[in-house]
Design a protein around this motif. Structure first.
Motif, PDB file in Angstrom:
ATOM      1  N   LEU A  41      52.160  34.696  97.388  1.00 39.53           N
ATOM      2  CA  LEU A  41      52.250  34.527  98.834  1.00 39.53           C
ATOM      3  C   LEU A  41      50.947  34.996  99.472  1.00 39.53           C
ATOM      4  CD1 LEU A  41      53.677  34.210 101.624  1.00 39.53           C
ATOM      5  CD2 LEU A  41      54.636  36.509 101.256  1.00 39.53           C
ATOM      6  N   VAL A  42      50.373  34.147 100.333  1.00 38.36           N
ATOM      7  CA  VAL A  42      49.203  34.530 101.120  1.00 38.36           C
ATOM      8  C   VAL A  42      49.568  34.362 102.590  1.00 38.36           C
ATOM      9  CG1 VAL A  42      46.780  34.081 101.666  1.00 38.36           C
ATOM     10  CG2 VAL A  42      47.591  33.805  99.308  1.00 38.36           C
ATOM     11  N   THR A  43      49.715  35.481 103.308  1.00 42.43           N
ATOM     12  CA  THR A  43      49.962  35.390 104.745  1.00 42.43           C
ATOM     13  C   THR A  43      48.611  35.252 105.453  1.00 42.43           C
ATOM     14  OG1 THR A  43      49.849  37.742 105.303  1.00 42.43           O
ATOM     15  CG2 THR A  43      51.957  36.893 104.439  1.00 42.43           C
ATOM     16  N   GLY A  44      48.594  34.490 106.545  1.00 45.44           N
ATOM     17  CA  GLY A  44      47.316  34.167 107.166  1.00 45.44           C
ATOM     18  C   GLY A  44      46.510  33.197 106.331  1.00 45.44           C
ATOM     19  N   GLY A  45      47.196  32.399 105.527  1.00 45.23           N
ATOM     20  CA  GLY A  45      46.530  31.551 104.543  1.00 45.23           C
ATOM     21  C   GLY A  45      45.779  30.368 105.122  1.00 45.23           C
ATOM     22  N   ALA A  46      46.051  30.010 106.385  1.00 45.07           N
ATOM     23  CA  ALA A  46      45.313  28.908 107.006  1.00 45.07           C
ATOM     24  C   ALA A  46      44.092  29.411 107.772  1.00 45.07           C
ATOM     25  CB  ALA A  46      46.225  28.112 107.950  1.00 45.07           C
ATOM     26  N   GLY A  47      43.810  30.692 107.676  1.00 43.83           N
ATOM     27  CA  GLY A  47      42.656  31.264 108.341  1.00 43.83           C
ATOM     28  C   GLY A  47      41.401  31.145 107.506  1.00 43.83           C
ATOM     29  N   PHE A  48      40.333  31.684 108.035  1.00 42.63           N
ATOM     30  CA  PHE A  48      39.017  31.648 107.388  1.00 42.63           C
ATOM     31  C   PHE A  48      39.070  32.251 105.982  1.00 42.63           C
ATOM     32  CE2 PHE A  48      34.998  34.461 107.414  1.00 42.63           C
ATOM     33  CZ  PHE A  48      34.282  33.588 106.604  1.00 42.63           C
ATOM     34  N   LEU A  49      39.468  33.513 105.872  1.00 38.26           N
ATOM     35  CA  LEU A  49      39.502  34.177 104.570  1.00 38.26           C
ATOM     36  C   LEU A  49      40.654  33.684 103.713  1.00 38.26           C
ATOM     37  CD1 LEU A  49      38.700  37.877 105.555  1.00 38.26           C
ATOM     38  CD2 LEU A  49      37.127  36.050 104.891  1.00 38.26           C
ATOM     39  N   GLY A  50      41.826  33.503 104.337  1.00 33.75           N
ATOM     40  CA  GLY A  50      43.000  33.099 103.573  1.00 33.75           C
ATOM     41  C   GLY A  50      42.813  31.778 102.860  1.00 33.75           C
ATOM     42  N   SER A  51      42.181  30.812 103.518  1.00 32.45           N
ATOM     43  CA  SER A  51      42.010  29.493 102.896  1.00 32.45           C
ATOM     44  C   SER A  51      41.062  29.566 101.705  1.00 32.45           C
ATOM     45  CB  SER A  51      41.515  28.478 103.930  1.00 32.45           C
ATOM     46  OG  SER A  51      40.251  28.828 104.452  1.00 32.45           O
ATOM     47  N   HIS A  52      40.019  30.397 101.797  1.00 33.71           N
ATOM     48  CA  HIS A  52      39.113  30.562 100.651  1.00 33.71           C
ATOM     49  C   HIS A  52      39.825  31.269  99.501  1.00 33.71           C
ATOM     50  CE1 HIS A  52      35.211  29.122 102.156  1.00 33.71           C
ATOM     51  NE2 HIS A  52      35.594  29.564 103.337  1.00 33.71           N
ATOM     52  N   LEU A  53      40.647  32.268  99.817  1.00 37.56           N
ATOM     53  CA  LEU A  53      41.414  32.951  98.774  1.00 37.56           C
ATOM     54  C   LEU A  53      42.352  31.984  98.073  1.00 37.56           C
ATOM     55  CD1 LEU A  53      42.463  35.464  97.284  1.00 37.56           C
ATOM     56  CD2 LEU A  53      43.978  35.875  99.241  1.00 37.56           C
ATOM     57  N   ILE A  54      43.037  31.150  98.834  1.00 33.92           N
ATOM     58  CA  ILE A  54      43.968  30.187  98.237  1.00 33.92           C
ATOM     59  C   ILE A  54      43.237  29.232  97.295  1.00 33.92           C
ATOM     60  CG2 ILE A  54      45.439  28.194  98.787  1.00 33.92           C
ATOM     61  CD1 ILE A  54      46.386  29.772 101.253  1.00 33.92           C
ATOM     62  N   ASP A  55      42.062  28.774  97.687  1.00 32.88           N
ATOM     63  CA  ASP A  55      41.283  27.898  96.792  1.00 32.88           C
ATOM     64  C   ASP A  55      41.032  28.580  95.456  1.00 32.88           C
ATOM     65  OD1 ASP A  55      41.115  25.823  98.614  1.00 32.88           O
ATOM     66  OD2 ASP A  55      39.095  26.328  99.309  1.00 32.88           O
TER      67      ASP A  55
END
Length: 322
Positions: free
Chosen positions: A12-26
């Motif tokens: 689970l990544v909360t804030g995943g559509a944000g700047f940092l979250g989206s890079h983490l998800i990648d």
């Protein structure tokens, strides 16, 4: 290379559509993990995760973590919170709720699942520091009732909650203190200095410096930051943090403005009054990150700024065509 199925986690990544979250998800998907991205889209945007829309390892849920969340996951990265002064001061009560109620809800979920949980804290816990550079044992110099307090004190309280859940309940936690980070997918209107300068210069507008520009910051490129996240999450349970993750190379705001103009072209510099409680210096001591994670930043400001300018050049062009 993707991990074997046996080692795949649902994360689970909360804030995943944000700047940092989206890079983490990648990065997590690149490792072969399934990712549940949770975001209320207050400052995050679906544009940051559009490329994952049909990916079999990706799932998006629109949800505000100030409300309880009931899902089944193996690990949790809690990144949800507005992070720029313009955004977190827009609704300061909600900002505090996101940090505090959000932490309570995510820690409660981690407790139920016995899941390792990561907290994205901030160098703002140091306030306007009287110690330079800032190491993790410095308690900070924070105004508890000022316009920045919703974010600064909200994040400090979240850290308190994380360590109390760890001490009282044995919950496995990881806490990172993030120093100024920049790169592609920053919000173009978040008021942060790198995005401000780059967008203003690309539009041929004057670059706005607050104060005389002598205040300093240390700028960490997003790829380096995410690498620090992953390394901390992979440590054993004895390593909890807090750990500073940032680039210790320090620049004045005026130096950053001049670098931006030199790379993009001739925009003038104008000055405005310095906002209240704005820190005069900010530089991380990363000794702990080096010793415990074997981490230090690789991308320096000139290279990272070039990559960021390339992203915003395309973005600003698309906005002007629309």
């Amino acid at each position: 290379m993707a991990r074997l199925y046996e080692s795949r986690k649902r994360i689970l990544v909360t804030g995943g559509a944000g700047f940092l979250g989206s890079h983490l998800i990648d990065r997590l998907i690149g490792q072969g993990h399934e990712v549940l991205c949770v975001d209320n889209l207050f400052t995050g945007t679906k544009r940051n995760i559009d490329h994952l829309h049909n990916h079999p390892l990706f799932e998006f849920m629109r949800h505000d973590i100030t409300m309880p969340l009931y899902v089944e996951v193996d690990e949790i990265y809690n990144l949800a919170c507005p992070a720029s002064p313009i955004h977190y001061q827009h609704d300061p009560i909600q900002t505090t709720k996101t940090s505090v109620h959000g932490a309570i809800n995510m820690l409660g979920l981690a407790k139920r699942l016995r899941a390792k949980i990561f907290q994205a804290s901030t160098s703002e816990v140091y306030g306007d520091p009287t110690v330079h550079p800032q190491s993790e044992d410095y308690w900070g110099n924070v105004n508890p009732i000022g316009p920045r307090s919703c974010y600064d004190e909200g994040k400090r309280c979240a850290e308190t909650l994380f360590f109390d859940y760890h001490r009282q309940l044995g919950l496995p936690i990881k806490v990172v203190r993030i120093f100024n980070t920049y790169g592609p997918r920053m919000h173009h209107a978040d008021g942060r200095v790198v995005s401000n300068f780059v967008v203003q210069a690309l539009r041929g507008e004057p670059l706005t410096i607050y104060g005389d520009g002598s205040q300093t910051r240390s700028f960490c490129y997003v790829d380096d930051l995410i690498e620090g996240f992953l390394r901390l999450m992979d440590t054993d349970e004895t390593v909890t943090g807090p750990i500073n993750i940032g680039n210790p190379n320090e620049f004045t705001i005026r130096e950053l403005a001049e670098k931006t103009v030199a790379k993009i072209g001739g925009a003038e510099l104008i000055t405005m009054p310095l906002p209240r409680d704005d820190p005069k210096q900010r530089r991380p001591d990363i000794s702990k990150a080096k010793a415990l994670l074997g981490w230090e930043p690789k991308v320096q400001l000139d290279e990272g700024l070039d990559r960021t300018i390339e992203y915003f050049r395309d973005f600003v062009g698309q906005m002007e065509e629309a």
